[in-house]
Design an enzyme around this catalytic site. Sequence first.
Site, PDB file in Angstrom:
ATOM      1  N   ASN A  11     -21.077 -12.051   5.030  1.00 39.16           N
ATOM      2  CA  ASN A  11     -20.654 -12.063   6.434  1.00 39.16           C
ATOM      3  C   ASN A  11     -20.532 -10.614   6.887  1.00 39.16           C
ATOM      4  O   ASN A  11     -19.584  -9.932   6.526  1.00 39.16           O
ATOM      5  CB  ASN A  11     -19.308 -12.789   6.573  1.00 39.16           C
ATOM      6  CG  ASN A  11     -18.767 -12.713   7.992  1.00 39.16           C
ATOM      7  OD1 ASN A  11     -19.503 -12.396   8.929  1.00 39.16           O
ATOM      8  ND2 ASN A  11     -17.480 -13.011   8.156  1.00 39.16           N
ATOM      9  N   TRP A  12     -21.505 -10.188   7.674  1.00 40.26           N
ATOM     10  CA  TRP A  12     -21.517  -8.786   8.108  1.00 40.26           C
ATOM     11  C   TRP A  12     -20.447  -8.512   9.165  1.00 40.26           C
ATOM     12  O   TRP A  12     -20.213  -7.361   9.508  1.00 40.26           O
ATOM     13  CB  TRP A  12     -22.892  -8.423   8.667  1.00 40.26           C
ATOM     14  CG  TRP A  12     -24.003  -8.367   7.652  1.00 40.26           C
ATOM     15  CD1 TRP A  12     -23.916  -8.620   6.301  1.00 40.26           C
ATOM     16  CD2 TRP A  12     -25.374  -8.036   7.894  1.00 40.26           C
ATOM     17  NE1 TRP A  12     -25.134  -8.466   5.702  1.00 40.26           N
ATOM     18  CE2 TRP A  12     -26.060  -8.103   6.662  1.00 40.26           C
ATOM     19  CE3 TRP A  12     -26.090  -7.691   9.042  1.00 40.26           C
ATOM     20  CZ2 TRP A  12     -27.428  -7.841   6.552  1.00 40.26           C
ATOM     21  CZ3 TRP A  12     -27.451  -7.425   8.925  1.00 40.26           C
ATOM     22  CH2 TRP A  12     -28.114  -7.495   7.689  1.00 40.26           C
ATOM     23  N   LYS A  13     -19.870  -9.559   9.721  1.00 41.94           N
ATOM     24  CA  LYS A  13     -18.922  -9.405  10.838  1.00 41.94           C
ATOM     25  C   LYS A  13     -19.572  -8.542  11.926  1.00 41.94           C
ATOM     26  O   LYS A  13     -20.792  -8.579  12.090  1.00 41.94           O
ATOM     27  CB  LYS A  13     -17.598  -8.814  10.360  1.00 41.94           C
ATOM     28  CG  LYS A  13     -17.029  -9.545   9.145  1.00 41.94           C
ATOM     29  CD  LYS A  13     -15.600  -9.188   8.897  1.00 41.94           C
ATOM     30  CE  LYS A  13     -15.182  -9.690   7.526  1.00 41.94           C
ATOM     31  NZ  LYS A  13     -13.775  -9.990   7.463  1.00 41.94           N
ATOM     32  N   HIS A  96     -14.249 -19.373  11.240  1.00 38.28           N
ATOM     33  CA  HIS A  96     -13.778 -18.199  10.491  1.00 38.28           C
ATOM     34  C   HIS A  96     -12.381 -17.845  11.007  1.00 38.28           C
ATOM     35  O   HIS A  96     -12.099 -17.960  12.204  1.00 38.28           O
ATOM     36  CB  HIS A  96     -14.746 -17.024  10.686  1.00 38.28           C
ATOM     37  CG  HIS A  96     -14.462 -15.896   9.751  1.00 38.28           C
ATOM     38  ND1 HIS A  96     -13.441 -14.999   9.975  1.00 38.28           N
ATOM     39  CD2 HIS A  96     -15.030 -15.535   8.573  1.00 38.28           C
ATOM     40  CE1 HIS A  96     -13.398 -14.132   8.972  1.00 38.28           C
ATOM     41  NE2 HIS A  96     -14.354 -14.440   8.108  1.00 38.28           N
ATOM     42  N   GLU A  98     -11.046 -15.183  11.731  1.00 38.84           N
ATOM     43  CA  GLU A  98     -11.021 -14.205  12.832  1.00 38.84           C
ATOM     44  C   GLU A  98     -11.331 -14.892  14.161  1.00 38.84           C
ATOM     45  O   GLU A  98     -10.847 -14.458  15.214  1.00 38.84           O
ATOM     46  CB  GLU A  98     -11.995 -13.053  12.529  1.00 38.84           C
ATOM     47  CG  GLU A  98     -11.455 -12.180  11.402  1.00 38.84           C
ATOM     48  CD  GLU A  98     -12.512 -11.468  10.570  1.00 38.84           C
ATOM     49  OE1 GLU A  98     -13.668 -11.380  11.005  1.00 38.84           O
ATOM     50  OE2 GLU A  98     -12.158 -10.998   9.465  1.00 38.84           O
ATOM     51  N   GLY A 173     -10.398  -9.187   3.916  1.00 39.65           N
ATOM     52  CA  GLY A 173     -10.437  -7.785   4.319  1.00 39.65           C
ATOM     53  C   GLY A 173      -9.233  -6.981   3.862  1.00 39.65           C
ATOM     54  O   GLY A 173      -9.036  -5.849   4.294  1.00 39.65           O
ATOM     55  N   SER A 211     -11.950 -10.946  -0.018  1.00 37.82           N
ATOM     56  CA  SER A 211     -12.020  -9.765  -0.889  1.00 37.82           C
ATOM     57  C   SER A 211     -12.744 -10.043  -2.200  1.00 37.82           C
ATOM     58  O   SER A 211     -12.399  -9.477  -3.239  1.00 37.82           O
ATOM     59  CB  SER A 211     -10.618  -9.195  -1.132  1.00 37.82           C
ATOM     60  OG  SER A 211     -10.049  -8.769   0.105  1.00 37.82           O
ATOM     61  N   GLY A 232     -17.381 -10.676   2.735  1.00 38.94           N
ATOM     62  CA  GLY A 232     -17.382  -9.798   3.903  1.00 38.94           C
ATOM     63  C   GLY A 232     -17.756  -8.378   3.521  1.00 38.94           C
ATOM     64  O   GLY A 232     -18.929  -8.033   3.377  1.00 38.94           O
ATOM     65  N   GLY A 233     -16.760  -7.544   3.328  1.00 41.94           N
ATOM     66  CA  GLY A 233     -16.973  -6.110   3.097  1.00 41.94           C
ATOM     67  C   GLY A 233     -18.009  -5.806   2.027  1.00 41.94           C
ATOM     68  O   GLY A 233     -18.858  -4.921   2.208  1.00 41.94           O
TER      69      GLY A 233
END
Length: 253
Positions: A11-13, A96, A98, A173, A211, A232-233
């Site tokens: 997930n590049w956000k 998600h 967010e 995150g 994470s 994500g990250g």
Amino acid sequence: MTEKKKLIAGNWKMNGSLQANAALLQGLRDGIGQPACNVAVAVPAPYLAQVQALVAGSAIALAAQDVSQHEAGAFTGESSAAMLRDFGTRYVLVGHSERRQYHGESDAVVAAKAKQALAAGITPIVCVGETLEQREAGQTEAVVKRQLAAVIQANGHCISEIVVAYEPVWAIGTGRTATPEQAQAVHAVLRAQLAAATAQAGRIALLYGGSMNAANAAQLLAQPDIDGGLVGGASLKAADFLQIIAAAQSNQA
Ligand code: PEP
């Protein structure tokens, strides 16, 4: 242990640029070969066309990060499932944390988004997860079951076509990962809930997200009910993402 292929979805956000995306995907393509697991990248909507072209002919599937709950019409700024499909989108994230947190998406809205995706032939990756406050209040199970129940209720027999991502909000995150045991415990609850809803529950991939990184992926992915990861990250660096994919392959049933 399930026999289905594991799925690692990045997930590049809201990260990336034409140049950065090209470099990241080149790095992934150079290292990925023919993985034994499924791989996807969920990219910002403006880059769907670019990434569709860059992943063509590779083992990397295209995913979107959100979809409208509506089919078409006066919904400024939104993208319909049919539009995502036009770009060869294979998966879309729905619910998600967010989106739930910053855009007020309710369980009903998330369920409607999953329905739109399914109707367009796109697999919704339905995200569920509790906040730290809810975990500390002993509400984890009730929260994730309520979130998933809305999607089950709205989608009937199509429910076997979804992917579920358990993402504890406190782990997203933050660098704070759920222990493999904590994640497995929630995944078992979700698996049982799906089994009560469909005889096809064994087909449904249950991803862990929060994470996940190159160092902790193998242990998480070794859990019997963890069928992959939503990352994500660590999906923004080719080397890290490739290591997670490698961990999934070595845990492939
Ligand atoms: C996510 O965005 O879904 C996620 C899990 O992020 P991170 O891996 O950075 O915690």
